[in-house]
Design a protein around this motif. Structure first.
Motif, short mmCIF file in Angstrom:
data_model
loop_
_atom_site.label_atom_id
_atom_site.label_comp_id
_atom_site.label_asym_id
_atom_site.label_seq_id
_atom_site.Cartn_x
_atom_site.Cartn_y
_atom_site.Cartn_z
N TYR A 23 67.11 44.44 54.33
CA TYR A 23 67.53 44.27 55.73
C TYR A 23 69.04 44.22 55.90
CZ TYR A 23 62.69 43.37 57.08
OH TYR A 23 61.35 43.51 57.34
N ARG A 24 69.78 44.36 54.79
CA ARG A 24 71.25 44.25 54.87
C ARG A 24 71.82 45.17 55.96
NH1 ARG A 24 75.07 40.51 53.48
NH2 ARG A 24 77.07 41.45 52.97
N ASP A 25 71.37 46.43 55.94
CA ASP A 25 71.95 47.41 56.87
C ASP A 25 71.34 47.38 58.27
OD1 ASP A 25 73.80 48.26 55.08
OD2 ASP A 25 72.60 49.92 54.31
N TYR A 26 70.55 46.36 58.56
CA TYR A 26 70.11 46.17 59.96
C TYR A 26 71.28 45.63 60.79
CZ TYR A 26 65.05 46.92 59.43
OH TYR A 26 63.79 47.48 59.25
N TYR A 27 72.32 45.16 60.12
CA TYR A 27 73.51 44.58 60.78
C TYR A 27 74.76 45.25 60.22
CZ TYR A 27 70.15 41.25 62.56
OH TYR A 27 69.06 40.71 63.21
N ILE A 28 75.91 44.92 60.80
CA ILE A 28 77.16 45.59 60.42
C ILE A 28 78.00 44.64 59.56
CG2 ILE A 28 79.29 46.64 61.33
CD1 ILE A 28 77.49 47.32 63.88
N TRP A 29 78.00 44.91 58.28
CA TRP A 29 78.73 44.08 57.30
C TRP A 29 79.91 44.86 56.74
CZ3 TRP A 29 77.48 39.03 56.29
CH2 TRP A 29 76.21 38.59 56.69
N LYS A 30 81.05 44.18 56.56
CA LYS A 30 82.24 44.82 55.98
C LYS A 30 83.00 43.79 55.14
CE LYS A 30 82.00 48.63 58.60
NZ LYS A 30 81.50 49.82 57.95
N PRO A 31 83.65 44.27 54.06
CA PRO A 31 84.53 43.37 53.32
C PRO A 31 85.83 43.17 54.10
CG PRO A 31 84.56 45.57 52.34
CD PRO A 31 83.57 45.61 53.47
N GLY A 32 86.50 42.05 53.91
CA GLY A 32 87.80 41.84 54.55
C GLY A 32 88.91 42.48 53.73
N THR A 33 90.13 42.43 54.25
CA THR A 33 91.28 42.90 53.48
C THR A 33 92.32 41.78 53.44
OG1 THR A 33 91.99 43.97 55.54
CG2 THR A 33 91.06 45.40 53.86
N ASP A 34 92.72 41.42 52.24
CA ASP A 34 93.71 40.33 52.05
C ASP A 34 93.31 39.07 52.80
OD1 ASP A 34 95.17 42.26 50.67
OD2 ASP A 34 96.24 42.88 52.49
N GLY A 35 92.04 38.73 52.70
CA GLY A 35 91.56 37.49 53.34
C GLY A 35 91.51 37.56 54.85
N LYS A 36 91.65 38.77 55.41
CA LYS A 36 91.57 38.93 56.87
C LYS A 36 90.32 39.72 57.24
CE LYS A 36 96.53 38.93 57.90
NZ LYS A 36 97.66 39.82 58.13
N PRO A 37 89.85 39.56 58.49
CA PRO A 37 88.68 40.34 58.93
C PRO A 37 88.92 41.85 58.83
CG PRO A 37 89.20 38.61 60.53
CD PRO A 37 90.33 38.64 59.55
N PRO A 38 87.85 42.65 58.80
CA PRO A 38 87.95 44.11 58.64
C PRO A 38 88.79 44.79 59.74
CG PRO A 38 85.68 43.38 58.41
CD PRO A 38 86.45 42.19 58.83
N THR A 39 88.76 44.27 60.98
CA THR A 39 89.60 44.79 62.06
C THR A 39 90.16 43.60 62.83
OG1 THR A 39 87.97 44.82 63.86
CG2 THR A 39 87.91 46.70 62.36
N ASN A 40 91.07 43.92 63.76
CA ASN A 40 91.66 42.85 64.58
C ASN A 40 90.91 42.62 65.88
OD1 ASN A 40 92.32 45.03 66.19
ND2 ASN A 40 94.54 44.69 66.18
N TRP A 41 89.73 43.20 66.01
CA TRP A 41 89.00 43.13 67.28
C TRP A 41 88.73 41.68 67.71
CZ3 TRP A 41 84.36 47.07 66.74
CH2 TRP A 41 84.88 48.36 66.50
N GLY A 42 88.88 41.45 69.02
CA GLY A 42 88.50 40.17 69.58
C GLY A 42 87.09 40.23 70.13
N SER A 43 86.41 39.11 70.14
CA SER A 43 85.06 39.03 70.72
C SER A 43 85.17 38.90 72.24
CB SER A 43 84.33 37.82 70.13
OG SER A 43 83.49 37.22 71.09
N VAL A 44 84.16 39.35 72.94
CA VAL A 44 84.11 39.22 74.40
C VAL A 44 84.19 37.74 74.80
CG1 VAL A 44 82.67 39.64 76.45
CG2 VAL A 44 82.77 41.35 74.63
N PHE A 45 83.65 36.87 73.95
CA PHE A 45 83.63 35.43 74.26
C PHE A 45 84.80 34.67 73.64
CE2 PHE A 45 78.69 35.31 74.82
CZ PHE A 45 78.84 35.93 76.05
N GLY A 46 85.83 35.38 73.19
CA GLY A 46 87.00 34.73 72.60
C GLY A 46 86.90 34.64 71.09
N GLY A 47 88.07 34.58 70.42
CA GLY A 47 88.09 34.53 68.95
C GLY A 47 87.90 35.92 68.35
N SER A 48 87.79 35.97 67.04
CA SER A 48 87.59 37.24 66.34
C SER A 48 86.17 37.75 66.54
CB SER A 48 87.84 37.04 64.84
OG SER A 48 87.43 38.19 64.12
N ALA A 49 86.01 39.07 66.47
CA ALA A 49 84.67 39.67 66.57
C ALA A 49 83.99 39.72 65.19
CB ALA A 49 84.77 41.07 67.16
#
Length: 559
Positions: free
Chosen positions: A122-148
């Motif tokens: 079921y891993r690929d039923y969702y969107i998983w990504k490794p981070g880079t240098d301890g940061k999230p995969p992208t800088n996207w913000g969530s609609v409800f605030g904070g990181s996506a």
């Protein structure tokens, strides 16, 4: 124009948590809805759209679903749902369910499996990504605030959540996942429901390169919307969904689509496209948004509103179909937002109804709109329940040091809880919504504004809506007539004509709290006129040039 039952219908949206509580626990439920079916039949609507009633931990009021084929305990049981469906059908009413498949709850069985290991089926039923240098995969913000993106320690990777971190996004690139969704949709349609309203359905296809988004103003996070709104495979996915499921049933389908324009709307709803019947666009409810979006509201112009609505009317005139709405569970109350909920309260509520219901498209009424419910201004942030409001307040006041009074003012104007206070049924305690303690406070104006009161008054907002709905049923021109805007430069008047064959109707709406002069354009010729509806008792003798009263809405049939 091809005829269809869903074009001729009027839809009534129920937000179950706030509609009617039958068991006294302070939360609206399915049996509460059953108890009000005769009320809805009396109003004259054709379709009930239920906001999500599925099993959910309720992080985002039911839009975080943990089991798509089960009912939330607070709302009742599947037997209650079956009784509601039967009760609606017995009264000639149809039921449309909410379909929330951009994301699920993090408590869904699929996600519980998905987060266990990188090689879980079921891993690929969702969107998983490794981070880079301890940061999230992208800088996207969530609609409800904070990181996506949310880091998950079990596998050392991040999962995408465009909304709450308890709402992980489903991976539509995975064909197995799509087939699971289609199977679930088929299960509900076989049960006999009459359609689906699809939550943020134009978010399901993401740009697989996952680029960083642009950072606007003092935002900490990037705006990734261009990479997930109307994404690269969206039409392919919707056409597949139509082929596999929707084409097998005669149902109403409407896609909620933030960031969609009229040209794209035509692609989503065009007859030959085999995708959806109609979309909910957001352009008109975004008028008056400032640099910080809806949380920095600014004055808006009527010409802006007219330009947006008429652009959609013209854009989908011959191919595709419009949904018509002023408010819903995510928007402030119509009379407070576009009308005048103080000295011209009743007249402006009726005018707004006239303006919307006479346009071409399927009208949607949000619960309480038909009795004229208004925005609410709770004194304390502690009285609010909406995750979006609470996150925004925390970020603005506690992190950015903004003036709490100004932040509260924005919440009063545009917060989602304006739509979520309990429906005001009568003037008894808690407005007759519950015998317990309501999950969110009742609007204090329930003694003046309630269903019992308006049902007894033949000149009430309720009876005006009832009349508008009946006019639509009796006159094909309201459904299928051509739309043409007139006086497009006026900042006071929203006027247009509807034409079908030799018949022409003239719709004139004053959006001002002053008397305004209306002049009939020379191109509109007529021999005689007949009044269709008017929200004032005295009717002008002439229509070539006359004075419109504050918030007057008036419709004539011209021959």
């Amino acid at each position: 124009m091809e005829k269809a039952w869903w074009k001729e219908s009027v839809v009534y949206q129920i937000y179950p948590r706030s509609f009617m509580d039958a068991n006294g626990d302070g939360i609206g439920d399915l049996r509460g809805i059953i108890s009000k079916l005769d009320y809805l039949k009396e109003l004259g609507i054709d379709v009930i759209w239920l906001s999500p009633v599925y099993k959910s931990p309720n992080d985002d009021n039911g839009y975080d679903i943990s089991d798509y084929q089960n009912i939330m305990d607070e709302f009742g049981t599947m037997d209650d749902f079956d009784e509601l469906l039967q009760g609606a059908h017995d009264r000639g009413l149809k039921i449309v369910m909410d379909l929330v498949v951009n994301h699920s709850s993090d408590e869904h069985a699929w996600f519980a499996e998905s987060r266990k290991s990188k090689d879980n089926p079921y891993r690929d039923y969702y969107i998983w990504k490794p981070g880079t240098d301890g940061k999230p995969p992208t800088n996207w913000g969530s609609v409800f605030g904070g990181s996506a993106w949310q880091f998950d320690e079990a596998t050392g990777e991040y999962y995408l959540h465009l909304f709450s971190k308890k709402q992980p996004d489903l991976n539509w690139e995975n064909e197995k996942l799509r087939q699971e969704v289609y199977k679930m949709m088929t299960w509900w349609l076989e049960k006999g429901i009459d359609g689906l309203r699809m939550d943020v359905i134009n978010f399901i296809s993401k740009d697989n390169n996952y680029p960083d988004g642009e950072i606007h103003g003092d935002n900490k996070y990037g705006d990734g919307s261009q990479y997930f709104m109307n994404g690269p495979r969206i039409h392919e996915f919707l056409q597949e969904m139509n082929k596999e499921v929707l084409s097998n049933y005669d149902v109403l389908t409407v896609g909620e689509m933030p960031g969609v324009n009229a040209e794209q709307g035509k692609l989503y709803t065009g007859t030959e496209r085999n995708e959806l019947n109609m979309v909910f666009q957001f352009e008109h409810v975004d008028v008056g948004n400032g640099p910080g979006g809806k949380w920095t509201p600014q004055p808006w112009k009527l010409t802006e509103l007219k330009e947006i609505l008429s652009k959609w009317q013209y854009g989908l005139a011959d191919n595709g179909w419009n949904s018509l709405y002023w408010n819903n569970h995510d928007q402030p109350r119509a009379v407070s937002r576009f009308g005048n909920d103080k000295e011209h309260y009743e007249k402006s509520a009726k005018m707004l109804a006239t303006c919307l219901h006479m346009m071409k498209g399927t009208p949607y009424i949000y619960q309480g709109e038909e009795i004229g419910m208004t925005n609410v201004a709770f004194e304390s942030i502690d009285d609010y329940r909406d995750l979006e409001i609470l996150n925004m307040y925390n970020e603005a006041v506690n992190e950015q040091g903004k003036d709490p009074n100004k932040v509260m003012q924005a919440i009063y104007e545009r917060g989602r809880d304006n739509a979520r206070t309990p429906v005001q049924w009568d003037d008894t305690e808690n407005a007759g919504f519950t015998t317990g303690t309501p999950w969110i406070k009742v609007n204090p104006n329930y003694k003046e504004i309630n269903a019992e009161k308006v049902l007894q008054d033949p000149n009430s907002i309720f009876h005006y809506y009832k009349k508008l709905i009946q006019i639509r049923k009796d006159n094909e021109i309201v459904v299928y007539g051509e739309f043409e805007l007139i006086h497009e430069d006026s900042e006071d008047i929203f006027a247009y004509t509807r034409t079908l064959g030799d018949e022409k109707w003239l719709v004139i709406c004053n959006f001002k709290s002053e008397v305004v002069r209306f002049e009939l354009p020379e191109l509109i010729n007529y021999q005689s006129k007949e009044l269709v509806i008017n929200n004032y008792e005295d009717t002008p003798k002439e229509i070539d040039l006359f004075e419109l009263k504050p918030y007057q809405g008036i419709v004539y049939k011209l021959t």
